[in-house]
Motif scaffolding. Structure first.
Motif, PDB file in Angstrom:
ATOM      1  N   TYR A 165       0.841  -1.203   0.000  1.00  0.00           N
ATOM      2  CA  TYR A 165       0.000   0.000   0.000  1.00  0.00           C
ATOM      3  C   TYR A 165       0.873   1.249   0.000  1.00  0.00           C
ATOM      4  O   TYR A 165       0.607   2.215  -0.728  1.00  0.00           O
ATOM      5  CB  TYR A 165      -0.914  -0.021   1.225  1.00  0.00           C
ATOM      6  N   ALA A 166       1.936   1.242   0.829  1.00  0.00           N
ATOM      7  CA  ALA A 166       2.851   2.382   0.860  1.00  0.00           C
ATOM      8  C   ALA A 166       3.577   2.539  -0.469  1.00  0.00           C
ATOM      9  O   ALA A 166       3.818   3.665  -0.923  1.00  0.00           O
ATOM     10  CB  ALA A 166       3.849   2.208   1.997  1.00  0.00           C
ATOM     11  N   LEU A 167       3.914   1.439  -1.105  1.00  0.00           N
ATOM     12  CA  LEU A 167       4.564   1.495  -2.407  1.00  0.00           C
ATOM     13  C   LEU A 167       3.646   2.128  -3.453  1.00  0.00           C
ATOM     14  O   LEU A 167       4.076   2.975  -4.247  1.00  0.00           O
ATOM     15  CB  LEU A 167       4.980   0.090  -2.844  1.00  0.00           C
ATOM     16  N   VAL A 168       2.387   1.752  -3.441  1.00  0.00           N
ATOM     17  CA  VAL A 168       1.421   2.323  -4.385  1.00  0.00           C
ATOM     18  C   VAL A 168       1.275   3.827  -4.153  1.00  0.00           C
ATOM     19  O   VAL A 168       1.262   4.619  -5.106  1.00  0.00           O
ATOM     20  CB  VAL A 168       0.058   1.605  -4.259  1.00  0.00           C
ATOM     21  N   ALA A 227       8.871  10.123  -1.244  1.00  0.00           N
ATOM     22  CA  ALA A 227      10.050   9.505  -0.628  1.00  0.00           C
ATOM     23  C   ALA A 227       9.729   8.936   0.744  1.00  0.00           C
ATOM     24  O   ALA A 227      10.249   7.875   1.118  1.00  0.00           O
ATOM     25  CB  ALA A 227      11.173  10.537  -0.521  1.00  0.00           C
ATOM     26  N   THR A 228       8.872   9.597   1.486  1.00  0.00           N
ATOM     27  CA  THR A 228       8.491   9.100   2.811  1.00  0.00           C
ATOM     28  C   THR A 228       7.768   7.771   2.695  1.00  0.00           C
ATOM     29  O   THR A 228       8.088   6.811   3.408  1.00  0.00           O
ATOM     30  CB  THR A 228       7.599  10.129   3.529  1.00  0.00           C
ATOM     31  N   ALA A 277       7.883   1.723   2.633  1.00  0.00           N
ATOM     32  CA  ALA A 277       7.574   0.508   1.886  1.00  0.00           C
ATOM     33  C   ALA A 277       8.785  -0.407   1.813  1.00  0.00           C
ATOM     34  O   ALA A 277       8.652  -1.634   1.893  1.00  0.00           O
ATOM     35  CB  ALA A 277       7.107   0.864   0.481  1.00  0.00           C
ATOM     36  N   LYS A 278       9.959   0.175   1.691  1.00  0.00           N
ATOM     37  CA  LYS A 278      11.183  -0.616   1.579  1.00  0.00           C
ATOM     38  C   LYS A 278      11.374  -1.522   2.789  1.00  0.00           C
ATOM     39  O   LYS A 278      11.642  -2.710   2.647  1.00  0.00           O
ATOM     40  CB  LYS A 278      12.371   0.324   1.426  1.00  0.00           C
ATOM     41  N   ARG A 298       9.607  -3.615  11.097  1.00  0.00           N
ATOM     42  CA  ARG A 298       8.589  -2.677  11.567  1.00  0.00           C
ATOM     43  C   ARG A 298       9.076  -1.235  11.611  1.00  0.00           C
ATOM     44  O   ARG A 298       8.323  -0.346  11.993  1.00  0.00           O
ATOM     45  CB  ARG A 298       8.100  -3.103  12.943  1.00  0.00           C
ATOM     46  N   GLU A 299      10.328  -0.983  11.215  1.00  0.00           N
ATOM     47  CA  GLU A 299      10.812   0.397  11.219  1.00  0.00           C
ATOM     48  C   GLU A 299      10.067   1.255  10.203  1.00  0.00           C
ATOM     49  O   GLU A 299      10.036   2.469  10.318  1.00  0.00           O
ATOM     50  CB  GLU A 299      12.313   0.462  10.896  1.00  0.00           C
ATOM     51  N   GLY A 300       9.491   0.628   9.223  1.00  0.00           N
ATOM     52  CA  GLY A 300       8.772   1.362   8.189  1.00  0.00           C
ATOM     53  C   GLY A 300       7.474   1.978   8.662  1.00  0.00           C
ATOM     54  O   GLY A 300       6.918   2.840   7.991  1.00  0.00           O
TER      55      GLY A 300
END
Length: 128
Positions: free
Chosen positions: A5-8, A43-44, A49-50, A57-59
């Motif tokens: 979801y974050a990647l999208v 970028a955030t 997402a990475k 869980r750092e993401g």
């Protein structure tokens, strides 16, 4: 699932910044500053997402930061749309076309809203 979801969302904000750079429809007043804001939000989300896709869980912190930035920017443009609608109701402007008034940042905010319950679930009981 949060990583995807974050990647999208990261790709969505990056694509909007690219569209603004190429010179598509000028949806953001502000030029280079609005492109910079879109790139920061992108970028955030992509940094979150990475690590989330890798299972760390750092993401979550990047995802939460991206959600706050999306809410701030999308909320401001939603308020601007409401102000334009109010100007139309008061008779100050001749027309109001909703589809041309809604900015892509508002659409991306609506896409990001399902993250709120997911983030609550993930951060419940977390020591801050």
């Amino acid at each position: 699932m949060l990583g995807i979801y974050a990647l999208v969302l990261g790709v969505g904000y990056g694509a909007q910044a690219l569209a603004e750079t190429i010179g598509g429809r000028e949806s953001f007043p502000g030029g280079i500053l609005s492109i910079a804001v879109l790139l920061v939000i992108s970028a955030t989300y992509l940094m979150g997402a990475k690590s989330l896709v890798a299972g760390r869980r750092e993401g979550l912190s990047f995802l939460m930061g991206g959600l706050f930035l999306s809410g701030a920017v999308g909320g401001l443009y939603l308020l601007m749309t409401g102000a334009d609608w109010l100007m139309y109701l008061l008779g100050e402007v001749e027309d109001f076309a909703l589809l041309s008034e809604i900015s892509p940042a508002t659409v991306l905010l609506i896409v990001a809203l399902p993250l709120v319950p997911m983030m609550r679930k993930m951060t419940r009981g977390m020591a801050w």
